[in-house]
Design an enzyme around this catalytic site. Structure first.
Site, mmCIF file in Angstrom:
data_model
loop_
_atom_site.group_PDB
_atom_site.id
_atom_site.type_symbol
_atom_site.label_atom_id
_atom_site.label_comp_id
_atom_site.label_asym_id
_atom_site.label_seq_id
_atom_site.Cartn_x
_atom_site.Cartn_y
_atom_site.Cartn_z
ATOM 1 N N LYS A 176 -30.881 16.084 57.984
ATOM 2 C CA LYS A 176 -30.658 17.244 57.728
ATOM 3 C C LYS A 176 -31.911 17.786 56.938
ATOM 4 C CE LYS A 176 -28.986 20.586 54.897
ATOM 5 N NZ LYS A 176 -30.282 21.256 55.079
ATOM 6 N N GLU A 251 -32.801 9.819 45.527
ATOM 7 C CA GLU A 251 -34.234 10.254 45.145
ATOM 8 C C GLU A 251 -34.420 11.582 44.387
ATOM 9 O OE1 GLU A 251 -36.593 8.023 44.854
ATOM 10 O OE2 GLU A 251 -36.318 6.537 46.378
ATOM 11 N N CYS A 285 -41.828 15.513 43.395
ATOM 12 C CA CYS A 285 -41.030 14.958 42.227
ATOM 13 C C CYS A 285 -41.761 14.157 40.976
ATOM 14 C CB CYS A 285 -40.028 13.923 42.999
ATOM 15 S SG CYS A 285 -40.904 12.870 44.272
ATOM 16 N N GLU A 380 -36.960 19.784 34.724
ATOM 17 C CA GLU A 380 -38.230 19.707 35.600
ATOM 18 C C GLU A 380 -38.307 21.399 36.069
ATOM 19 O OE1 GLU A 380 -36.786 18.756 39.736
ATOM 20 O OE2 GLU A 380 -38.531 17.249 39.843
#
Ligand code: NAD
Length: 487
Positions: A176, A251, A285, A380
């Site tokens: 997906k 992750e 990331c 973040e």
């Protein structure tokens, strides 16, 4: 007006009709450019059924591991042939620079070659068993249907990190992709039939997290979830995995520190810090979003960064000379600007940037006067925003670097070789780059410490996440023993 191209899912080896479509937006023009299937429960169930069928019967489970490896090699060659075309689709869909998507796609075949080579090196062991007369050995077997869930920032690269080892291990997949960047994945999976993979080994579903995504992760026939994405999604997926007692690897994001000591080559460090936070407009990331810099070079180093980042050309990501592209979604664009506004309220000052550009652009932003407790240093941002924090000595630098809930990566810039070894031990991150940044390889394990994730991708150990061990016992003599006592 010409109709927008429709990308279709592949299920059971066939392109399938979509129940409904949604528009995918080109982040550079901010206009729709493609239509993507908006899948619900029925489509997800069909994709999982196809993957389950392919796992249990037919050609795939009958292949020898060497033959599986050869399919992966063939796929690698096809990816090499189609790399530039796939890169162009991806850049149009997520706004990432063509120079970066092309480099990623041209490198992608190596993942399939590396793990293709590992396919026939998955070995069990004969145990020197301590029960006289008995024989015991282990078999390492695939797990079943794997749900591979991807974010929008590097769709095909991150997909390869999952697909190559999971297929080498003999599993099947339902992929997906992100609702913001599905097109390159739907084109990419067409290569599997051409490479000779049996139908149903690799299937796709598209659509939104709360429909297609949730259905997929809670489907009883999905044995393992391999997720890359944000923290909130990761937690939700982990809950679903707990409910279904599924295996899971995550992750997730980070707040990675770039630590610059006064003894470093400051030109190389400035280059690495700019690459770490402004490449891909900070939408990576491993973005080095916290700069910890030794106080005595703080001002000079910030000036270098401002000068270097000031040269960056913002523009059309499909133009090879562009260095900074747009933010991928309108919502993320707003979020980045909110973070900057909040940092200013907290007392940070913009040494450069701080404003939106045209459309979904954000100008490279360097914020000074930041402390490690401010929100801009803790959360973040996923945008081109660097928070600068000075330090006085090594102990303080390493403590600041580790004072974060995350632990995906860290950068250390120094010419002191002994400090390098102290840093390698002290810094809590899944990847530590020393006098370099943002290097990845199929053979280098990648993953997070702390809240940045669970498990590792890349490198030989990545294949373990897609295998389970069976222990087989045999008594060759079939001796009759006391049935009421353990053997
Ligand atoms: P996201 O979490 O919003 O979405 C990622 C994917 O998960 C999408 O396909 C989405 O539809 C799906 N999803 C989200 N919630 C779900 C749920 N409850 N159930 C099932 N599926 C669900 O992430 P994003 O905004 O697309 O990507 C950005 C994030 O990804 C950043 O936090 C970034 O740091 C992280 N990321 C991590 C890595 C890594 O390797 N560690 C790499 C790239 C990006």
């Amino acid at each position: 007006m010409t109709a927008l191209p429709i990308f279709r899912n592949t299920v059971g080896g066939r392109e399938v009709e979509a129940p409904a479509l949604f528009e995918s937006i080109n982040p550079y023009t901010t206009q729709p450019w493609a239509q993507i299937p908006d899948d619900g429960a029925e489509q997800v169930d069909a994709a999982v059924a196809a993957a389950k069928h392919a796992f249990q019967s037919g050609a795939w489970p009958a292949l020898t591991p060497s033959a599986r490896g050869r399919l992966l090699y063939r796929l690698a060659d096809l990816i090499a042939e189609h790399a530039d075309r796939l890169a162009a689709i991806e850049t149009r869909d997520n706004g990432k620079l063509i120079v970066e998507t092309r480099a990623q796609l041209r490198y992608l075949p190596e993942w399939f070659r590396y793990f293709g080579g590992l396919a026939d090196k998955i070995e069990g062991r004969v145990l020197p068993i301590d029960k006289p007369g008995m024989v015991a050995w282990t078999r390492r077997e695939p797990i079943g249907v794997v749900a591979a869930i991807l974010p929008w920032n590097s769709p095909l690269q991150l997909l390869a990190w999952k697909l190559a080892p999971l297929l080498a291990a003999g599993n099947t997949a339902v992929i997906k992709p992100s609702e913001h960047a599905s097109a390159s994945t739907l084109e990419f999976v067409k290569l599997f039939a051409e490479a000779g993979f049996p139908a149903g080994v690799v299937n796709t579903v598209t659509g939104f997290a709360d429909r297609a995504g949730q259905r997929l992760v809670s489907h009883p026939d999905v044995a393992k979830i391999a997720f890359t994405g944000g923290e909130a999604g990761g937690i939700a997926v982990y809950h679903a995995a707990a409910e279904g007692l599924k295996r899971v690897t995550l992750e997730l994001g980070g707040k990675s520190a770039q630590i610059v000591f006064a003894d470093a080559d400051l030109d190389a460090a400035a280059n690495g810090v700019v690459a770490g936070i402004f490449a891909a407009s900070g939408q990576t990331c491993v973005a080095g979003s916290r700069l910890l810099v030794e106080r005595k070079v703080h001002d000079a180093f910030v000036s270098k960064l401002v000068e270097l980042a000031g040269l960056a050309r913002l523009g059309d990501p499909s133009d090879e000379t562009t260095q900074i592209g747009p933010i991928t979604t309108a919502a993320q664009h707003r979020r980045v600007l909110d973070h900057i506004a909040h940092a200013r309220q907290d007392g940070a000052t913009a040494a450069m940037g701080g404003e939106p550009g045209q459309g979904w652009f954000v100008r490279p932003t360097i914020l000074t006067g930041v402390t490690n407790t401010m929100r801009i240093a803790r959360e973040e941002v996923f945008g081109p925003v660097l928070a600068v924090i000075p330090f006085d000595d090594e102990a303080e630098a390493f403590a600041l670097a580790n004072d974060t809930p995350y632990g995906l990566a860290a950068g250390l810039w120094t010419s002191d070789t002994v400090r390098v070894f102290r840093g390698a031990e002290a810094l809590q991150a899944g990847t530590l780059w020393i006098n370099t940044y943002r290097a990845v390889s199929y053979m280098a394990p990648f993953g997070g410490y702390k809240r940045s994730g669970i498990g590792r991708e890349n490198g030989q150990e990545a294949i373990d996440a897609y295998l389970q061990t069976k222990t087989v016992w045999i008594d060759p003599m079939a001796r009759v023993a006391n049935p009421f006592a353990i053997r």
